[in-house]
Design a protein around this motif. Sequence first.
Motif, PDB file in Angstrom:
ATOM      1  N   ILE A 195       0.841  -1.205   0.000  1.00  0.00           N
ATOM      2  CA  ILE A 195       0.000   0.000   0.000  1.00  0.00           C
ATOM      3  C   ILE A 195       0.873   1.250   0.000  1.00  0.00           C
ATOM      4  O   ILE A 195       0.613   2.215  -0.738  1.00  0.00           O
ATOM      5  CB  ILE A 195      -0.944  -0.010   1.229  1.00  0.00           C
ATOM      6  N   VAL A 196       1.941   1.220   0.807  1.00  0.00           N
ATOM      7  CA  VAL A 196       2.884   2.352   0.836  1.00  0.00           C
ATOM      8  C   VAL A 196       3.508   2.549  -0.537  1.00  0.00           C
ATOM      9  O   VAL A 196       3.587   3.677  -1.047  1.00  0.00           O
ATOM     10  CB  VAL A 196       3.985   2.107   1.898  1.00  0.00           C
ATOM     11  N   ILE A 197       3.943   1.463  -1.155  1.00  0.00           N
ATOM     12  CA  ILE A 197       4.567   1.530  -2.484  1.00  0.00           C
ATOM     13  C   ILE A 197       3.589   2.093  -3.510  1.00  0.00           C
ATOM     14  O   ILE A 197       3.971   2.913  -4.356  1.00  0.00           O
ATOM     15  CB  ILE A 197       5.062   0.125  -2.913  1.00  0.00           C
ATOM     16  N   LYS A 396      23.325   4.580  -0.042  1.00  0.00           N
ATOM     17  CA  LYS A 396      23.845   4.918   1.274  1.00  0.00           C
ATOM     18  C   LYS A 396      22.785   4.663   2.335  1.00  0.00           C
ATOM     19  O   LYS A 396      21.598   4.910   2.108  1.00  0.00           O
ATOM     20  CB  LYS A 396      24.269   6.388   1.314  1.00  0.00           C
ATOM     21  N   ILE A 397      23.218   4.206   3.490  1.00  0.00           N
ATOM     22  CA  ILE A 397      22.287   3.837   4.544  1.00  0.00           C
ATOM     23  C   ILE A 397      21.497   5.047   5.049  1.00  0.00           C
ATOM     24  O   ILE A 397      20.328   4.937   5.408  1.00  0.00           O
ATOM     25  CB  ILE A 397      23.036   3.142   5.712  1.00  0.00           C
ATOM     26  N   GLU A 398      22.134   6.255   5.050  1.00  0.00           N
ATOM     27  CA  GLU A 398      21.450   7.453   5.549  1.00  0.00           C
ATOM     28  C   GLU A 398      20.263   7.818   4.658  1.00  0.00           C
ATOM     29  O   GLU A 398      19.181   8.166   5.147  1.00  0.00           O
ATOM     30  CB  GLU A 398      22.403   8.660   5.618  1.00  0.00           C
ATOM     31  N   THR A 399      20.473   7.734   3.341  1.00  0.00           N
ATOM     32  CA  THR A 399      19.405   8.137   2.418  1.00  0.00           C
ATOM     33  C   THR A 399      18.284   7.110   2.352  1.00  0.00           C
ATOM     34  O   THR A 399      17.106   7.467   2.306  1.00  0.00           O
ATOM     35  CB  THR A 399      19.973   8.367   1.002  1.00  0.00           C
ATOM     36  N   VAL A 400      18.643   5.843   2.371  1.00  0.00           N
ATOM     37  CA  VAL A 400      17.613   4.804   2.282  1.00  0.00           C
ATOM     38  C   VAL A 400      16.821   4.718   3.589  1.00  0.00           C
ATOM     39  O   VAL A 400      15.628   4.406   3.595  1.00  0.00           O
ATOM     40  CB  VAL A 400      18.224   3.434   1.905  1.00  0.00           C
ATOM     41  N   PHE A 401      17.469   5.023   4.712  1.00  0.00           N
ATOM     42  CA  PHE A 401      16.780   4.935   5.997  1.00  0.00           C
ATOM     43  C   PHE A 401      15.665   5.970   6.098  1.00  0.00           C
ATOM     44  O   PHE A 401      14.612   5.703   6.689  1.00  0.00           O
ATOM     45  CB  PHE A 401      17.766   5.105   7.163  1.00  0.00           C
ATOM     46  N   ILE A 406       8.520   5.636   6.499  1.00  0.00           N
ATOM     47  CA  ILE A 406       7.089   5.449   6.234  1.00  0.00           C
ATOM     48  C   ILE A 406       6.717   3.958   6.248  1.00  0.00           C
ATOM     49  O   ILE A 406       5.622   3.579   6.659  1.00  0.00           O
ATOM     50  CB  ILE A 406       6.690   6.114   4.887  1.00  0.00           C
ATOM     51  N   TYR A 407       7.663   3.099   5.843  1.00  0.00           N
ATOM     52  CA  TYR A 407       7.419   1.648   5.914  1.00  0.00           C
ATOM     53  C   TYR A 407       7.354   1.200   7.372  1.00  0.00           C
ATOM     54  O   TYR A 407       6.519   0.359   7.734  1.00  0.00           O
ATOM     55  CB  TYR A 407       8.525   0.882   5.183  1.00  0.00           C
ATOM     56  N   PHE A 408       8.241   1.758   8.205  1.00  0.00           N
ATOM     57  CA  PHE A 408       8.226   1.418   9.628  1.00  0.00           C
ATOM     58  C   PHE A 408       6.879   1.770  10.253  1.00  0.00           C
ATOM     59  O   PHE A 408       6.361   1.022  11.084  1.00  0.00           O
ATOM     60  CB  PHE A 408       9.349   2.146  10.371  1.00  0.00           C
ATOM     61  N   ALA A 409       6.321   2.910   9.845  1.00  0.00           N
ATOM     62  CA  ALA A 409       5.013   3.316  10.374  1.00  0.00           C
ATOM     63  C   ALA A 409       3.945   2.295  10.001  1.00  0.00           C
ATOM     64  O   ALA A 409       3.127   1.884  10.850  1.00  0.00           O
ATOM     65  CB  ALA A 409       4.641   4.698   9.834  1.00  0.00           C
TER      66      ALA A 409
END
Length: 435
Positions: A195-197, A396-401, A406-409
Motif C-alpha cells: 500500500i505504501v509503495i 547509502k544507509i542514511e538516504t535509504v533509511f 514510512i514503511y516502519f510506520a
Amino acid sequence: MSTALVSGLIILILLVILLISGVPIAVALGVSSVCAILPIMDTDVAVVTGAQRIFSGISTFSLLAIPFFILAGNIMNKGGIAVRLINLAKLVTGRTPGALAQTNVIANMLFGSISGSGTAAASAMGSIIGPIEKEEGYDPNFSAAANIATAPTGLLIPPSNVMITFSLVSGGTSVAALFMAGYLPGILWGLACMIVIFFLAKKNGYRSTTKFTRKEKINVLIQAIPCLLLVIIVIGGIIAGIFTATEGSVVAVVYSLLLSLFVYKSIKLKELPAIFKESAQMTGIIIFLIGVSSIMSWVMAFTNIPELVSQGLLSISNNKYVILLLINIILLIVGTFMDMTPACLIFTPIFLPVCQALGMNTIHFGIMMIFNLCIGTITPPVGTTLFVGVKVGNVKIETVFRQLLIYFAAIFIVLMLVTYIPQISLWLPKLMGYV
C-alpha cells in the motif's frame, strides 16, 4: 540479599558488560551464566552443571530441523529459484503503480518463506530486480527501501528457523501451530508495504511497461510450480501429520536438491561441498547459541528472574494493553541491538510468564515476539538485512533509511494489530485444530 538474587544480578550485569565490550553473544551467554552459578555451588560443580545444561539443551530431536532447513535454504539460494519466483510475482502485480517494487515485495514473501532467510531474500531479489528498476527510471533509494522493508516477511511465513527455536525455549509449543500462526501476520506485513509503495509510486509516476503474452504467462506458471510445490509438500505434510517438522526439513532438502540438480540444472555436483560447508558453519553458530542459552534459562528459573520481571511490569500497570505495549517497546529496542536467535533465547523465558499471567496464548506471544525481532533485522545498528539490502542496492544507509521511515510506520500498525487482535495469529491454528 539472597544468593539466588545475587546470581540473577551477576548474570544480567556481566552479560551487558560483555556484550558492550564486543564479546560474541554465545560466549557472553556462556560465561555470564557459569559465573552466575558460582555463588550457588563450587567451581567444579558449576562447570560440570554448565556442560550438562549445554548438552541437554541441544539433545532435542526437533532441533535437527534447523540444520536441514538451513541446508535447504542454501541449496535454493543457489538453485535458480529466485528468477522464477520474480517472474511469477510480475504476473500478479501486472501494470499497477510501482509494479516492479510490488513484484519485489511478493517475490520476497515467496522466496523468503521458501529459503527461511530475510537476508537471502534481500540479496537475491535486490540484485535481480534492482537493476531492472533502475533501467525503468526508479530511484535506487526507493527500490532499496521497498526491498529491505519486506525481506523479513519470509521469517514469519513458514518454514522459519526462529519459530523452531521459540518452540524449544517456550517449553515445546507446537511447531506446526507456530507455522500456521505466522501466515496472516507475514502477509499483512507485505500488504501494508505494498500500500505504501502504491501511493509513493503513483506520486512519482513509476509504472511498468512490461506485458506478458498468453504463452509467456503459461510458461512462467509452469516454471514456478515446482518451487511452490516445495512449500505445499513440506507445510502440507506437517499439518496433515504425515511427517514432523524435523522430517519435513529433510524432505525440503531432498526436494530442493533434486529440483536444482535435475529439473533446473542450476547447481553442479562439484558445488555441493561448499554449500554443505556453509550450512554446517551456520548450524554450528545457532546450535552453540541454543546450548549456552540453556544454562541461562536454568539460572533464570532458579533465581526467579522471570517472576521478578513479571512483578515489576505488573506493578507499573495492571492494564493488559499497557503491559503488552511496554513489552513491544522493549523488544523493538532489543531487536535493534541483537540478532533474532539470541534475543528469542534470552527474552522468551522473561516475557512469556508475564504474557501468560495476562491470559495470552503462547502461540500468539511467539508470533508477536518474532514480529518485533523481524523489525530489528532492518534497523541499525546491527540490522543484517538492512546492510545487505543497502549493499546490493548500491545506496547509502542514511538516504535509504529516511525512505524506510514510512514503511516502519505501516509495519508498526500491523504489529499493533497482531498484538491486540489475537485472531490474526490464532485463526489458522484454530482452524487446523492446534488451539
